[in-house]
Design a protein around this motif. Structure first.
Motif, PDB file in Angstrom:
ATOM      1  N   UNK A  25      31.860  25.627  19.569  1.00  0.00           N
ATOM      2  CA  UNK A  25      31.951  24.076  19.608  1.00  0.00           C
ATOM      3  C   UNK A  25      33.012  23.579  19.828  1.00  0.00           C
ATOM      4  N   UNK A  26      33.281  22.620  20.658  1.00  0.00           N
ATOM      5  CA  UNK A  26      34.606  21.839  20.691  1.00  0.00           C
ATOM      6  C   UNK A  26      34.007  20.327  20.884  1.00  0.00           C
ATOM      7  N   UNK A  27      34.412  19.552  19.834  1.00  0.00           N
ATOM      8  CA  UNK A  27      33.750  18.147  19.464  1.00  0.00           C
ATOM      9  C   UNK A  27      34.875  17.090  19.244  1.00  0.00           C
ATOM     10  N   UNK A  28      34.410  15.888  19.075  1.00  0.00           N
ATOM     11  CA  UNK A  28      34.953  14.712  18.635  1.00  0.00           C
ATOM     12  C   UNK A  28      34.564  14.122  17.619  1.00  0.00           C
ATOM     13  N   UNK A  29      35.574  13.817  16.555  1.00  0.00           N
ATOM     14  CA  UNK A  29      35.024  13.252  15.285  1.00  0.00           C
ATOM     15  C   UNK A  29      35.786  12.104  15.139  1.00  0.00           C
ATOM     16  N   UNK A  30      35.699  11.241  13.950  1.00  0.00           N
ATOM     17  CA  UNK A  30      36.254  10.060  13.907  1.00  0.00           C
ATOM     18  C   UNK A  30      37.440  10.221  12.675  1.00  0.00           C
ATOM     19  N   UNK A  61      28.139  17.113  20.473  1.00  0.00           N
ATOM     20  CA  UNK A  61      27.483  16.771  19.190  1.00  0.00           C
ATOM     21  C   UNK A  61      27.620  15.419  18.652  1.00  0.00           C
ATOM     22  N   UNK A  62      28.648  14.627  19.244  1.00  0.00           N
ATOM     23  CA  UNK A  62      28.527  13.115  18.662  1.00  0.00           C
ATOM     24  C   UNK A  62      27.728  12.189  19.500  1.00  0.00           C
ATOM     25  N   UNK A  63      26.938  12.743  20.612  1.00  0.00           N
ATOM     26  CA  UNK A  63      26.050  12.069  21.197  1.00  0.00           C
ATOM     27  C   UNK A  63      24.536  12.290  20.398  1.00  0.00           C
ATOM     28  N   UNK A  64      24.380  12.855  19.492  1.00  0.00           N
ATOM     29  CA  UNK A  64      23.088  12.965  18.824  1.00  0.00           C
ATOM     30  C   UNK A  64      23.444  13.423  17.000  1.00  0.00           C
ATOM     31  N   UNK A  65      22.357  13.643  16.635  1.00  0.00           N
ATOM     32  CA  UNK A  65      22.486  14.157  15.240  1.00  0.00           C
ATOM     33  C   UNK A  65      23.255  15.265  15.043  1.00  0.00           C
ATOM     34  N   UNK A  66      24.542  15.488  14.425  1.00  0.00           N
ATOM     35  CA  UNK A  66      25.088  16.668  14.540  1.00  0.00           C
ATOM     36  C   UNK A  66      24.490  17.834  13.851  1.00  0.00           C
ATOM     37  N   UNK A  67      23.770  17.614  12.577  1.00  0.00           N
ATOM     38  CA  UNK A  67      23.052  18.500  11.955  1.00  0.00           C
ATOM     39  C   UNK A  67      21.918  19.291  12.756  1.00  0.00           C
ATOM     40  N   UNK A  68      21.083  18.157  13.420  1.00  0.00           N
ATOM     41  CA  UNK A  68      19.958  18.576  14.304  1.00  0.00           C
ATOM     42  C   UNK A  68      20.408  19.568  15.501  1.00  0.00           C
ATOM     43  N   UNK A  69      21.683  19.138  16.010  1.00  0.00           N
ATOM     44  CA  UNK A  69      22.200  19.872  17.129  1.00  0.00           C
ATOM     45  C   UNK A  69      22.842  21.265  16.826  1.00  0.00           C
ATOM     46  N   UNK A  70      23.462  21.438  15.647  1.00  0.00           N
ATOM     47  CA  UNK A  70      23.993  22.624  15.139  1.00  0.00           C
ATOM     48  C   UNK A  70      23.087  23.652  14.888  1.00  0.00           C
ATOM     49  N   UNK A  71      21.758  22.987  14.210  1.00  0.00           N
ATOM     50  CA  UNK A  71      20.820  23.795  13.903  1.00  0.00           C
ATOM     51  C   UNK A  71      20.218  24.318  15.130  1.00  0.00           C
ATOM     52  N   UNK A  72      19.923  23.541  16.019  1.00  0.00           N
ATOM     53  CA  UNK A  72      19.361  24.089  17.235  1.00  0.00           C
ATOM     54  C   UNK A  72      20.094  25.061  17.984  1.00  0.00           C
ATOM     55  N   UNK A  73      21.407  24.718  18.345  1.00  0.00           N
ATOM     56  CA  UNK A  73      22.297  25.842  18.683  1.00  0.00           C
ATOM     57  C   UNK A  73      22.373  27.140  18.006  1.00  0.00           C
ATOM     58  N   UNK A  74      22.192  27.116  16.596  1.00  0.00           N
ATOM     59  CA  UNK A  74      22.378  28.328  15.698  1.00  0.00           C
ATOM     60  C   UNK A  74      21.024  29.139  15.984  1.00  0.00           C
ATOM     61  N   UNK A  75      19.822  28.441  16.145  1.00  0.00           N
ATOM     62  CA  UNK A  75      18.531  29.001  16.539  1.00  0.00           C
ATOM     63  C   UNK A  75      18.424  29.816  17.836  1.00  0.00           C
ATOM     64  N   UNK A  76      19.160  29.109  18.974  1.00  0.00           N
ATOM     65  CA  UNK A  76      19.171  29.820  20.135  1.00  0.00           C
ATOM     66  C   UNK A  76      19.920  31.084  20.479  1.00  0.00           C
ATOM     67  N   UNK A  77      20.775  31.152  19.265  1.00  0.00           N
ATOM     68  CA  UNK A  77      21.706  32.448  19.372  1.00  0.00           C
ATOM     69  C   UNK A  77      21.151  33.543  19.097  1.00  0.00           C
ATOM     70  N   UNK A  78      21.398  34.437  19.808  1.00  0.00           N
ATOM     71  CA  UNK A  78      20.922  35.820  19.450  1.00  0.00           C
ATOM     72  C   UNK A  78      21.811  36.595  18.451  1.00  0.00           C
ATOM     73  N   UNK A  79      21.155  37.356  17.560  1.00  0.00           N
ATOM     74  CA  UNK A  79      21.993  38.099  16.641  1.00  0.00           C
ATOM     75  C   UNK A  79      23.137  38.919  17.101  1.00  0.00           C
ATOM     76  N   UNK A  80      24.357  38.432  16.489  1.00  0.00           N
ATOM     77  CA  UNK A  80      25.439  39.066  17.073  1.00  0.00           C
ATOM     78  C   UNK A  80      26.246  38.308  18.015  1.00  0.00           C
TER      79      UNK A  80
END
Length: 200
Positions: A121-126, A97-116
């Protein structure tokens, strides 16, 4: 590098068990975002029948494809690749996620996920100083102990430093985009987010 006992170790691999424990029973398909040379994808394949790894780094994917398995590797940006929405029971992401806009990345991951399905996510922050100084000192000490007992493996994927988002900012973003998600800050310079997508 020779790896003791045939096992790789680094700060990401250290927390792979947390990701794997989050895989829901009966999951049939998994997407590993930013899969690199496939370490986590291969671990996922032990518990999920159909695993896809996606990464824009051709060199890392070439190493992944050297393994004799049935994982599908895709060289592309997952944000724009034409995956069908809601098509994966598990979506994982490690140090991506730290390689991109984190909000955009999380939103796309959320959208690719099937209901249920589950997003892990494991990430790096500052870190922020001086407030994080005690935690940083503890992390340095723990890292030294781990490295004394284990052989550190340096992954071949591109790196970004420093991470653009702080730990509190990442926590707030997860709460906003993934209501009810479990955010945890870990000692060895990582955070995790676990979230199950509602069925309705």
């Amino acid at each position: 590098m020779t790896v003791r006992n045939g096992k790789r170790w680094n700060h990401n691999i250290h927390y792979h068990p947390r990701i794997l424990r989050a895989v829901p029973d009966g999951a049939k398909s998994a997407l590993d975002v930013g899969c690199g040379e496939g370490t986590l994808a291969r671990e996922l394949r032990r518990v999920v029948p159909h695993v896809t790894g996606i990464d824009p780094d051709a060199a890392g994917l070439a190493l992944a494809r050297e393994h004799a398995d049935d994982i599908v590797y895709v060289e592309d940006d997952f944000r724009t690749h034409p995956f069908e929405p809601a098509s994966f029971d598990v979506v994982t992401s490690v140090a991506t996620l730290h390689h991109m806009d984190a909000a955009e990345g999380l939103t796309r991951m959320r959208d690719l996920l099937a209901p249920g399905g589950v997003l892990a996510v494991l990430g790096l922050a500052r870190s922020t100083m001086p407030g994080d100084l005690p935690r940083e000192l503890a992390a340095v000490a723990a890292n030294g102990l781990h490295r004394a007992a284990k052989e550190h493996w340096e992954h071949p994927s591109p790196t970004v430093w420093p991470p653009p988002v702080t730990y509190p900012e990442m926590r707030a973003l997860a709460a906003e985009l993934l209501p009810g998600s479990a955010y945890r800050r870990h000692l060895l310079w990582r955070y995790s987010i676990l979230w199950r997508k509602p069925r309705d």
